[in-house]
Design a protein around this motif. Sequence first.
Motif, PDB file in Angstrom:
ATOM      1  N   TRP A   1       0.840  -1.216   0.000  1.00 38.21           N
ATOM      2  CA  TRP A   1       0.000   0.000   0.000  1.00 38.21           C
ATOM      3  C   TRP A   1       0.865   1.253   0.000  1.00 38.21           C
ATOM      4  CZ3 TRP A   1      -3.664  -1.888   4.532  1.00 38.21           C
ATOM      5  CH2 TRP A   1      -4.384  -3.011   4.076  1.00 38.21           C
ATOM      6  N   GLU A   2       1.981   1.170   0.707  1.00 35.58           N
ATOM      7  CA  GLU A   2       2.898   2.321   0.711  1.00 35.58           C
ATOM      8  C   GLU A   2       3.396   2.578  -0.722  1.00 35.58           C
ATOM      9  OE1 GLU A   2       4.745   4.359   3.219  1.00 35.58           O
ATOM     10  OE2 GLU A   2       2.893   4.054   4.315  1.00 35.58           O
ATOM     11  N   LYS A   3       3.702   1.481  -1.423  1.00 34.00           N
ATOM     12  CA  LYS A   3       4.202   1.632  -2.803  1.00 34.00           C
ATOM     13  C   LYS A   3       3.091   2.136  -3.717  1.00 34.00           C
ATOM     14  CE  LYS A   3       7.999  -1.655  -2.816  1.00 34.00           C
ATOM     15  NZ  LYS A   3       7.759  -2.904  -2.080  1.00 34.00           N
ATOM     16  N   ALA A   4       1.876   1.624  -3.493  1.00 34.54           N
ATOM     17  CA  ALA A   4       0.751   1.992  -4.364  1.00 34.54           C
ATOM     18  C   ALA A   4       0.299   3.435  -4.124  1.00 34.54           C
ATOM     19  CB  ALA A   4      -0.421   1.041  -4.133  1.00 34.54           C
ATOM     20  N   GLY A   5       0.626   3.983  -2.956  1.00 34.53           N
ATOM     21  CA  GLY A   5       0.212   5.358  -2.646  1.00 34.53           C
ATOM     22  C   GLY A   5      -1.230   5.447  -2.209  1.00 34.53           C
TER      23      GLY A   5
ATOM     24  N   GLY B   1       2.134   5.667   8.759  1.00 36.79           N
ATOM     25  CA  GLY B   1       1.318   6.821   9.152  1.00 36.79           C
ATOM     26  C   GLY B   1       0.202   7.060   8.153  1.00 36.79           C
ATOM     27  N   GLY B   2       0.469   6.749   6.885  1.00 36.32           N
ATOM     28  CA  GLY B   2      -0.525   7.001   5.839  1.00 36.32           C
ATOM     29  C   GLY B   2      -1.742   6.108   5.978  1.00 36.32           C
ATOM     30  N   PHE B   3      -1.496   4.842   6.323  1.00 39.52           N
ATOM     31  CA  PHE B   3      -2.615   3.910   6.509  1.00 39.52           C
ATOM     32  C   PHE B   3      -3.494   4.397   7.664  1.00 39.52           C
ATOM     33  CE2 PHE B   3      -3.817   0.191   9.220  1.00 39.52           C
ATOM     34  CZ  PHE B   3      -4.930  -0.189   8.489  1.00 39.52           C
ATOM     35  N   SER B   4      -2.857   4.718   8.775  1.00 38.30           N
ATOM     36  CA  SER B   4      -3.604   5.202   9.937  1.00 38.30           C
ATOM     37  C   SER B   4      -4.360   6.482   9.583  1.00 38.30           C
ATOM     38  CB  SER B   4      -2.629   5.449  11.097  1.00 38.30           C
ATOM     39  OG  SER B   4      -3.325   5.877  12.218  1.00 38.30           O
ATOM     40  N   ALA B   5      -3.699   7.384   8.867  1.00 35.07           N
ATOM     41  CA  ALA B   5      -4.332   8.666   8.518  1.00 35.07           C
ATOM     42  C   ALA B   5      -5.580   8.463   7.665  1.00 35.07           C
ATOM     43  CB  ALA B   5      -3.338   9.552   7.775  1.00 35.07           C
ATOM     44  N   ALA B   6      -5.516   7.512   6.730  1.00 37.45           N
ATOM     45  CA  ALA B   6      -6.663   7.278   5.850  1.00 37.45           C
ATOM     46  C   ALA B   6      -7.869   6.821   6.666  1.00 37.45           C
ATOM     47  CB  ALA B   6      -6.309   6.232   4.797  1.00 37.45           C
TER      48      ALA B   6
ATOM     49  N   LEU C   1       6.397  13.758   1.047  1.00 38.82           N
ATOM     50  CA  LEU C   1       7.539  13.202   1.777  1.00 38.82           C
ATOM     51  C   LEU C   1       7.215  11.875   2.453  1.00 38.82           C
ATOM     52  CD1 LEU C   1      10.404  13.701   3.142  1.00 38.82           C
ATOM     53  CD2 LEU C   1       9.152  14.828   4.979  1.00 38.82           C
ATOM     54  N   GLY C   2       6.107  11.819   3.168  1.00 39.76           N
ATOM     55  CA  GLY C   2       5.740  10.600   3.899  1.00 39.76           C
ATOM     56  C   GLY C   2       4.263  10.311   3.725  1.00 39.76           C
ATOM     57  N   TRP C   3       3.690   9.549   4.695  1.00 44.00           N
ATOM     58  CA  TRP C   3       2.286   9.156   4.624  1.00 44.00           C
ATOM     59  C   TRP C   3       1.957   8.598   3.235  1.00 44.00           C
ATOM     60  CZ3 TRP C   3      -2.031  12.595   7.204  1.00 44.00           C
ATOM     61  CH2 TRP C   3      -1.817  12.659   8.591  1.00 44.00           C
ATOM     62  N   HIS C   4       2.835   7.739   2.727  1.00 46.34           N
ATOM     63  CA  HIS C   4       2.679   7.310   1.334  1.00 46.34           C
ATOM     64  C   HIS C   4       1.413   6.496   1.082  1.00 46.34           C
ATOM     65  CE1 HIS C   4       7.222   7.928   0.337  1.00 46.34           C
ATOM     66  NE2 HIS C   4       6.544   9.050   0.432  1.00 46.34           N
TER      67      HIS C   4
ATOM     68  N   ARG D   1      10.805   5.010   7.238  1.00 49.15           N
ATOM     69  CA  ARG D   1       9.406   5.401   7.012  1.00 49.15           C
ATOM     70  C   ARG D   1       8.823   6.105   8.246  1.00 49.15           C
ATOM     71  NH1 ARG D   1       5.589   0.637   6.078  1.00 49.15           N
ATOM     72  NH2 ARG D   1       6.928   0.260   4.288  1.00 49.15           N
ATOM     73  N   MET D   2       9.157   5.581   9.429  1.00 48.69           N
ATOM     74  CA  MET D   2       8.626   6.214  10.644  1.00 48.69           C
ATOM     75  C   MET D   2       9.138   7.649  10.777  1.00 48.69           C
ATOM     76  SD  MET D   2       8.328   3.380  13.657  1.00 48.69           S
ATOM     77  CE  MET D   2       9.745   2.380  13.375  1.00 48.69           C
ATOM     78  N   PHE D   3      10.395   7.834  10.386  1.00 45.46           N
ATOM     79  CA  PHE D   3      11.012   9.166  10.428  1.00 45.46           C
ATOM     80  C   PHE D   3      10.257  10.121   9.491  1.00 45.46           C
ATOM     81  CE2 PHE D   3      14.177  11.973   8.395  1.00 45.46           C
ATOM     82  CZ  PHE D   3      14.753  12.601   9.491  1.00 45.46           C
ATOM     83  N   ARG D   4       9.996   9.656   8.261  1.00 48.39           N
ATOM     84  CA  ARG D   4       9.286  10.501   7.279  1.00 48.39           C
ATOM     85  C   ARG D   4       7.876  10.824   7.750  1.00 48.39           C
ATOM     86  NH1 ARG D   4      11.000   6.738   3.188  1.00 48.39           N
ATOM     87  NH2 ARG D   4       8.963   5.738   3.248  1.00 48.39           N
ATOM     88  N   ASP D   5       7.192   9.761   8.213  1.00 51.76           N
ATOM     89  CA  ASP D   5       5.776   9.929   8.557  1.00 51.76           C
ATOM     90  C   ASP D   5       5.582  10.875   9.735  1.00 51.76           C
ATOM     91  OD1 ASP D   5       5.138   8.236   6.518  1.00 51.76           O
ATOM     92  OD2 ASP D   5       4.595   6.519   7.771  1.00 51.76           O
ATOM     93  N   SER D   6       6.533  10.847  10.643  1.00 46.93           N
ATOM     94  CA  SER D   6       6.405  11.685  11.838  1.00 46.93           C
ATOM     95  C   SER D   6       6.385  13.171  11.490  1.00 46.93           C
ATOM     96  CB  SER D   6       7.581  11.397  12.777  1.00 46.93           C
ATOM     97  OG  SER D   6       7.618  12.333  13.805  1.00 46.93           O
ATOM     98  N   ARG D   7       7.052  13.526  10.425  1.00 45.99           N
ATOM     99  CA  ARG D   7       7.265  14.949  10.112  1.00 45.99           C
ATOM    100  C   ARG D   7       5.963  15.725   9.898  1.00 45.99           C
ATOM    101  NH1 ARG D   7       8.058  18.913  10.762  1.00 45.99           N
ATOM    102  NH2 ARG D   7       9.717  20.386  10.294  1.00 45.99           N
ATOM    103  N   LEU D   8       4.917  14.993   9.558  1.00 48.21           N
ATOM    104  CA  LEU D   8       3.639  15.676   9.314  1.00 48.21           C
ATOM    105  C   LEU D   8       3.000  16.175  10.617  1.00 48.21           C
ATOM    106  CD1 LEU D   8       0.228  15.118   8.955  1.00 48.21           C
ATOM    107  CD2 LEU D   8       1.509  16.598   7.417  1.00 48.21           C
ATOM    108  N   GLY D   9       3.356  15.493  11.729  1.00 50.99           N
ATOM    109  CA  GLY D   9       2.675  15.767  13.001  1.00 50.99           C
ATOM    110  C   GLY D   9       2.674  17.220  13.419  1.00 50.99           C
TER     111      GLY D   9
END
Length: 382
Positions: free
Chosen positions: A30-34, A81-86, A201-204, A350-358
């Motif tokens: 899912w991360e790859k698929a966006g 982070g992207g899965f959780s955000a969705a 950047l993250g939440w792919h 990935r955790m590093f990237r995803d955190s940046r949105l917070g």
Amino acid sequence: MNLYNEEHQLFRQSVKDFLKKEAMPYIDDWEKAGEIPRTIWKKFGDMGFLGVNIPEKYGGSGLDFGYQSILVEETSKCYSGGFSAAIIGHISLAMVYLERFGSEYIKERYLPKSCSGEWFGCLGVTEPFAGSDVAGIKTTAVADGDDYILNGSKTFITNGVLSDFLIIAAKTNPEMKSAGISLFVLDRSMPGISAHKLDKLGWHASDTAEISIQDVRVPAKNIIGEAGMGFYYIMQNFALERLILAIGAITACETAIAYTLKYMSERKAFGRPINKFQVLRHRMAQLASETTMLKSFNSTISVAFNQSKNVVKECAMAKLLCTELSDKVMTECLQCFGGYGYMEDYRMARMFRDSRLGTIGGGTSEIMRELISKMVIDDVSY
Ligand SMILES: Cc1cc2nc3c(=O)[nH]c(=O)nc-3n(C[C@H](O)[C@H](O)[C@H](O)COP(=O)(O)OP(=O)(O)OC[C@H]3O[C@@H](n4cnc5c(N)ncnc54)[C@H](O)[C@@H]3O)c2cc1C
């Protein structure tokens, strides 16, 4: 008082089991698929997870905030982070407005399908030229008989490409600032809506969109609550949104710390496991202490929130501190991995990237400090 009782813990176990089977094996794809696949929504719906806070008459289970909090925590442990955000975006950003402020018509039309996972939604407030300054939005809604005609654009919208309905903030009175804003629910099929996915950047795994709204004819009955009250509704829901971001950030910190400690126990340098080096031990001790402290603060305000107490100030404080701590935790944990922290083979990157949105989404850290200043220095209350 604790937010969670025995029933909550049983619920937590069922969420954990579900995610282990239905999400964890597919997260990397899912991360790859966006994006996450449409099928996962129905699975969440079948388990009753999407409607935990929605009254039974609209297809939900009418449970307390603890259940929503568990969903935030467990989805935040999935290293995406992207899965959780969705998922959480649908529950806590889209459905919540329909349930809290929508008319009977809106609730009956949108909530049952939202609970079953047949439909999912997004919340469109931010615009290319108005993010922090919500009152500065330019999208307009002009009355035309029994309808409104909407024009404008939205950006950075979570679930903005794929969602079935869109909650859109628009000015029914462009002369006014905050008092001119109304919320509408739009069906994706309404002519004039187009969206494209943004690269980020993250939440792919989450689809984030720029949305164009051109002469979209929306029936007046699709106004959520009262015309002109949109800003007030958005501000009311910010406490929930910020609390959820704080809870998610702390869970991500715990996940990263556990992941790092495991690596440190396995990785050797100079003939010993790196978890024997005092400098690294102290770093991890510091991160674990700060995480534990803030988790405790989140628990306290979650209980108060659940009791419908006013925790606007505390939620802003929690959001500010937890998301900033998360950035620190991710940076310092990544450091403990050395070069492997920089590689996609490990989940740290990935955790590093995803955190940046917070510290950006749901109101930036600067806006949190501004808001908190007004409440603690000028005695303003919201
Ligand atoms: C991945 C992602 C998902 C998102 N999902 C959604 C969504 O689902 N729905 C939605 O509506 N929005 C969403 N957003 C938008 C998000 O809420 C905004 O990006 C955020 O509110 C900041 O707005 P902005 O980007 O326009 O930044 P700006 O408002 O342009 O801010 C730029 C900088 O100036 C600072 N600044 C601005 N005003 C002040 C001030 N008064 N004092 C001090 N500093 C200030 C900011 O803190 C920031 O550092 C999302 C954003 C991202 C990146």
